[in-house]
Scaffold this active site. Structure first.
Site, PDB file in Angstrom:
ATOM      1  N   ASP A  66      33.158  67.254   3.145  1.00  0.00           N
ATOM      2  CA  ASP A  66      31.894  67.445   3.956  1.00  0.00           C
ATOM      3  C   ASP A  66      32.367  68.665   4.766  1.00  0.00           C
ATOM      4  O   ASP A  66      33.380  69.003   4.751  1.00  0.00           O
ATOM      5  CB  ASP A  66      31.899  66.513   4.928  1.00  0.00           C
ATOM      6  CG  ASP A  66      31.135  64.938   4.175  1.00  0.00           C
ATOM      7  OD1 ASP A  66      30.500  65.257   3.072  1.00  0.00           O
ATOM      8  OD2 ASP A  66      31.205  64.039   4.672  1.00  0.00           O
ATOM      9  N   LYS A  88      27.803  73.431   1.389  1.00  0.00           N
ATOM     10  CA  LYS A  88      27.532  74.786   0.567  1.00  0.00           C
ATOM     11  C   LYS A  88      26.786  74.453  -0.802  1.00  0.00           C
ATOM     12  O   LYS A  88      25.472  75.192  -1.184  1.00  0.00           O
ATOM     13  CB  LYS A  88      28.550  75.520   0.291  1.00  0.00           C
ATOM     14  CG  LYS A  88      29.186  76.049   1.470  1.00  0.00           C
ATOM     15  CD  LYS A  88      30.093  77.291   1.218  1.00  0.00           C
ATOM     16  CE  LYS A  88      30.880  77.853   2.268  1.00  0.00           C
ATOM     17  NZ  LYS A  88      32.215  77.885   2.082  1.00  0.00           N
ATOM     18  N   MET A 202      26.557  61.378  16.584  1.00  0.00           N
ATOM     19  CA  MET A 202      25.691  62.327  15.896  1.00  0.00           C
ATOM     20  C   MET A 202      24.492  62.391  17.021  1.00  0.00           C
ATOM     21  O   MET A 202      23.142  62.633  16.470  1.00  0.00           O
ATOM     22  CB  MET A 202      25.035  61.642  14.654  1.00  0.00           C
ATOM     23  CG  MET A 202      25.971  61.705  13.612  1.00  0.00           C
ATOM     24  SD  MET A 202      25.233  61.350  11.943  1.00  0.00           S
ATOM     25  CE  MET A 202      25.052  59.553  12.061  1.00  0.00           C
TER      26      MET A 202
HETATM   27  N1  SAH Z   1      32.246  58.382   9.370  1.00  0.00           N
HETATM   28  C1  SAH Z   1      32.587  59.652  10.378  1.00  0.00           C
HETATM   29  C2  SAH Z   1      31.138  59.785  11.279  1.00  0.00           C
HETATM   30  C3  SAH Z   1      30.345  60.619  10.572  1.00  0.00           C
HETATM   31  S1  SAH Z   1      28.970  60.893  11.443  1.00  0.00           S
HETATM   32  C4  SAH Z   1      33.656  59.004  11.352  1.00  0.00           C
HETATM   33  O1  SAH Z   1      33.812  57.778  11.016  1.00  0.00           O
HETATM   34  O2  SAH Z   1      33.906  59.469  12.147  1.00  0.00           O
HETATM   35  C5  SAH Z   1      29.361  62.722  12.314  1.00  0.00           C
HETATM   36  C6  SAH Z   1      29.507  62.336  13.641  1.00  0.00           C
HETATM   37  O3  SAH Z   1      30.869  61.801  13.702  1.00  0.00           O
HETATM   38  C7  SAH Z   1      29.259  63.552  14.368  1.00  0.00           C
HETATM   39  O4  SAH Z   1      27.981  63.891  14.637  1.00  0.00           O
HETATM   40  C8  SAH Z   1      29.997  63.324  15.872  1.00  0.00           C
HETATM   41  O5  SAH Z   1      29.067  62.492  16.487  1.00  0.00           O
HETATM   42  C9  SAH Z   1      31.224  62.337  15.441  1.00  0.00           C
HETATM   43  N2  SAH Z   1      32.261  63.208  15.198  1.00  0.00           N
HETATM   44  C10 SAH Z   1      33.012  63.061  14.074  1.00  0.00           C
HETATM   45  N3  SAH Z   1      34.268  63.773  14.266  1.00  0.00           N
HETATM   46  C11 SAH Z   1      34.396  64.108  15.415  1.00  0.00           C
HETATM   47  C12 SAH Z   1      35.086  64.920  16.147  1.00  0.00           C
HETATM   48  N4  SAH Z   1      36.293  65.203  16.061  1.00  0.00           N
HETATM   49  N5  SAH Z   1      34.734  65.014  17.611  1.00  0.00           N
HETATM   50  C13 SAH Z   1      33.735  64.757  17.900  1.00  0.00           C
HETATM   51  N6  SAH Z   1      32.697  63.945  17.469  1.00  0.00           N
HETATM   52  C14 SAH Z   1      33.143  63.861  16.153  1.00  0.00           C
END
Ligand code: SAH
Length: 551
Positions: A66, A88, A202
Site C-alpha cells: 500500500d 500506482k 481515516m
Molecule cells: N490497517 C491500518 C489502518 C488502515 S486505514 C492500521 O491498522 O493501522 C488508514 C488510516 O490509518 C489512515 O487514514 C490513518 O487514519 C491511520 N494511520 C495509519 N498509519 C498512520 C500513521 N503513521 N499516523 C497517523 N495515522 C495513521
C-alpha cells in the site's frame, strides 16, 4: 464499535458491503501453489514491524504493498523480488480492490510466495478480510500475520494512553472515511458519545463533521482531543485542542492525512511520559532527533556496523546497509604465530584498531592462550575505542594515544621507550592504510608489523544499490578501503553529504573523487554521528536564515 459500513445510527439505511467469502473455502490440494501472506507492516516506524514479517519479506518472490509502507521495509526485499505498488498499479475504489485480489491469486497460482504488505494490522480497516476471502475462494493458501495497528501505536507514540484507570475504561476505534460527509455522518454517534476514548482513523477530511456529530450526540465540546499526523515516523506532528476546536486546530497547523484523532480525558496525559511533546505542532526532529528522516548509507563491514546503526537510528536516521568491505581473520598466521611465540622479545605491543585487537586475540585463543601471554610487554592503543576493546579482553593499555593518530602514538611510544632500543610488535591489517608500522619506523623504533586481518572488498547487494539510487542524504565512510570501494561504484551522490570518521579516510575518499563535506573531530562512531548531525543542523539553520532574509 468500529464501523466503516455506511449505516446510519445503527439502522440499515445505507448501502452495506457484503462479505464475499464463500461459506466453505475450497481446500488447496495443489502442491505447486504459492502462498499469500497478509502481513501487517505496523504504523510506520520500521522498528515496529514484526520479526515474522521481516522473515517473510526476505523470502518473498512478490511484494504487493500500500501507499503508507515505509521505503525502509521495502529495501529489505530480495533484490530480484517483484514489487508492486497497488496505488500506482490499481488506482482507487472497488475496481482497484478486485485488481489487487486478482494480482494476489494469479501470482500465487504461478507458485510464487506473495507478501501482501498492509499498513498497521491487515484486519483493521484494511480490507484484509476481503483479500483473504478472495484467496481462499480461489483455493490459494493464505496466512494472516498481524501487525501493530496505528489505532493503538500512534496515540502511544504521542504519549496518550488510550486506556487509563478512571478516565479511560473503554475505547472505540472508528473509521470516518467517505467521499461524502454523509458517509462519515453514518456512524452511530449516540453510542460513540458514551465511550470514554474514541480513536478516529481515516478521518482527516471529515474531522469537523465527526467532531460536531459527537457534540450533537451529547459529548461535551470541552473534551480534550488530539490529532496526530504520521505517528511513529520521523515526521510525526500533533496538535492538542478540545473536541469543539480540534478540526480548526488541525487546519491551522496544516495537519494532513494520515492522521489518528483521539477524543477523551486520556488526552490530558499527552506528552507527560516524555514520548513526544503534544500540544504544539512540532516535528520530532526539533525535539530529539537531529537526523530525523535522513537516509544514511553505512559502508562499513556488517560485523562492525551494529553500534553505528544503533546511534544513527536513535538520532532518527533511516539507515541503508551497503557494506563495501568484509574483515577476515587471520589471513596467513605463520608470522603472527612466530611473534606470539616470541612476545618476550618485545617491549611494546601497539594496537591501531579494534580489528587488530580482534585478529590478535582470536589467534591467541586458537593457539590455546589468553591475555596472560601479553604479560612480558607493555600495551599501547590508538584511541579510546581500541583501548576499550583491549579492556574487554582483560588488558589495560599503558598508553592510549588521543587524539586518534598514528603519529601521536609514535611520538608517545618514543618518549616512553627507555633507551629507544626496545622493539614494538604491531598487529595490523593487510592494506596500505595500516600506517602505524611505517609511522613507528619513521620515529626510528624497531618494529615488527604482522598482519592479523585482511580487508576484502565486496559487491553490494542489489537492494542496497536500489535504495541508494532512490536518493540518500548522507554516505558514511569509516575506512579508506570502504571509501575507495564506494567511489568505484560510480553512483551519483552529488546531493548527498559524504562524512568520514577521520582524516586518513577523508583523504582517501577525496583522492577517489568523493566530495567529502564532514570529517569527524572525534574519530569514533559517536563523533561521526555528532558531526553529521551538526552538519545538517547548520545547513537547516542557514536555509532558515536565507528564507527570513528573502522575506
Ligand atoms: N490497517 C491500518 C489502518 C488502515 S486505514 C492500521 O491498522 O493501522 C488508514 C488510516 O490509518 C489512515 O487514514 C490513518 O487514519 C491511520 N494511520 C495509519 N498509519 C498512520 C500513521 N503513521 N499516523 C497517523 N495515522 C495513521
Amino acid at each position: 464499535m468500529a464501523d466503516g459500513s455506511g449505516r446510519k445510527n445503527g439502522r440499515d439505511s445505507g448501502p452495506r458491503r457484503q462479505c464475499v467469502c464463500p461459506k466453505r473455502p475450497q481446500r488447496s490440494t495443489n502442491p505447486e501453489l504459492g502462498t499469500v501472506y497478509l502481513v501487517g507492516a505496523g504504523p510506520g516506524d520500521p522498528d515496529l514491524f514484526t520479526v515474522r514479517g521481516h522473515r517473510l519479506l526476505a523470502q518473498a518472490d512478490v511484494i504487493v504493498h500500500d501507499r503508507l509502507i515505509s521505503r525502509e521495509l521495502l529495501d529489505r526485499a530480495r533484490g530480484d523480488a517483484e514489487i508492486i505498488d497497488v496505488r500506482k498499479t490499481c488506482g482507487h475504489g472497488e475496481r482497484a480492490q478486485s485488481k489487487i485480489n486478482t494480482i494476489l491469486v494469479e501470482r500465487a497460482k504461478r507458485g510464487l510466495t506473495v507478501v501482501r504488505l498492509k499498513g498497521g494490522d491487515p484486519f483493521v480497516f484494511g480490507r484484509g478480510w476481503e483479500e483473504w476471502c478472495a484467496c481462499r475462494g480461489a483455493a490459494v493458501p493464505c496466512t494472516v500475520v498481524p501487525g501493530i495497528t496505528s489505532a493503538l501505536a500512534v496515540p502511544a507514540a504521542a504519549g496518550i494512553p488510550i486506556t487509563h484507570r478512571g478516565t479511560g475504561r473503554a475505547f472505540a476505534v472508528v473509521a470516518a472515511q467517505g467521499s461524502t460527509s454523509d458517509e462519515a455522518a453514518g456512524l452511530d454517534y449516540g453510542a460513540l458519545a458514551k465511550i470514554t476514548t474514541v480513536v478516529i482513523l481515516m478521518g482527516r477530511a471529515n474531522l469537523a463533521i465527526v467532531a460536531q456529530s459527537l457534540i450533537k450526540a451529547g459529548r461535551n465540546a470541552c473534551t480534550p482531543a488530539a490529532c496526530i499526523e504520521r505517528g511513529t515516523t520521523p515526521r510525526q506532528r500533533s496538535v492538542v485542542a478540545t473536541l469543539g476546536t480540534i478540526a480548526e486546530a488541525a487546519d491551522r497547523e496544516g495537519l494532513r492525512a494520515p492522521v489518528v484523532t483521539v477524543v477523551g480525558e486520556v488526552v490530558h496525559c499527552a506528552g507527560e511520559c516524555g514520548n513526544q511533546l503534544v500540544g504544539r505542532s512540532v516535528p520530532n526532529a526539533e525535539l530529539h532527533e537531529p537526523l530525523a528522516g535522513r537516509r544514511v548509507v553505512i559502508t562499513r563491514s556488517t560485523s562492525s556496523s551494529h553500534q553505528l546503526r544503533e546511534r544513527l537510528t536513535a538520532a532518527g536516521a533511516i539507515t541503508i546497509d551497503a557494506p563495501m568491505i568484509r574483515i577476515e581473520y587471520p589471513p596467513n598466521p605463520d608470522r603472527l604465530d612466530a611473534a606470539i611465540a616470541n612476545l618476550g622479545s618485545y617491549q611494546w605491543i601497539a594496537f591501531a584498531s579494534v580489528h587488530s585487537v580482534r585478529g590478535f586475540f582470536e589467534r591467541l585463543a586458537t593457539l590455546g592462550q589468553d591475555a596472560r601471554a601479553l604479560s612480558p610487554c607493555k600495551v599501547a592503543a590508538i584511541g579510546p575505542i581500541t583501548a576499550s576493546a583491549l579492556n574487554k579482553r582483560g588488558i589495560r593499555a599503558e598508553l592510549v594515544a588521543r587524539p586518534y593518530s598514528t603519529s601521536v602514538l609514535a611520538d608517545d611510544l618514543l618518549a616512553n621507550t627507555a633507551d629507544g632500543t626496545g622493539r614494538v610488535l604491531c598487529p595490523c591489517g593487510d592494506t596500505a592504510d595500516s600506517g602505524l608500522p611505517q609511522e613507528l619506523r619513521r620515529a626510528r623504533l624497531g618494529v615488527d608489523g604482522v598482519v592479523v586481518y585482511r580487508t576484502v572488498t565486496l559487491k553490494p547487494e542489489e537492494s542496497a544499490l536500489r535504495a541508494i539510487s532512490d536518493g540518500v542524504d548522507a554516505v558514511l565512510c569509516c575506512s579508506p578501503s570502504a571509501a575507495r570501494r564506494f567511489a568505484r561504484l560510480g553512483i551519483d551522490i552529488a546531493s548527498a553529504t559524504v562524512a568520514c570518521i577521520g582524516p586518513s579516510t577523508a583523504s582517501a575518499a577525496r583522492a577517489a573523487g568523493m566530495p567529502v563535506a564532514v570529517t569527524a573531530d572525534e574519530h569514533t562512531d559517536r563523533g561521526l554521528v555528532a558531526a553529521l548531525a551538526q552538519h545538517f543542523r547548520s545547513a537547516e539553520e542557514a536555509a532558515r536564515l536565507h528564507v527570513e532574509y528573502a522575506r
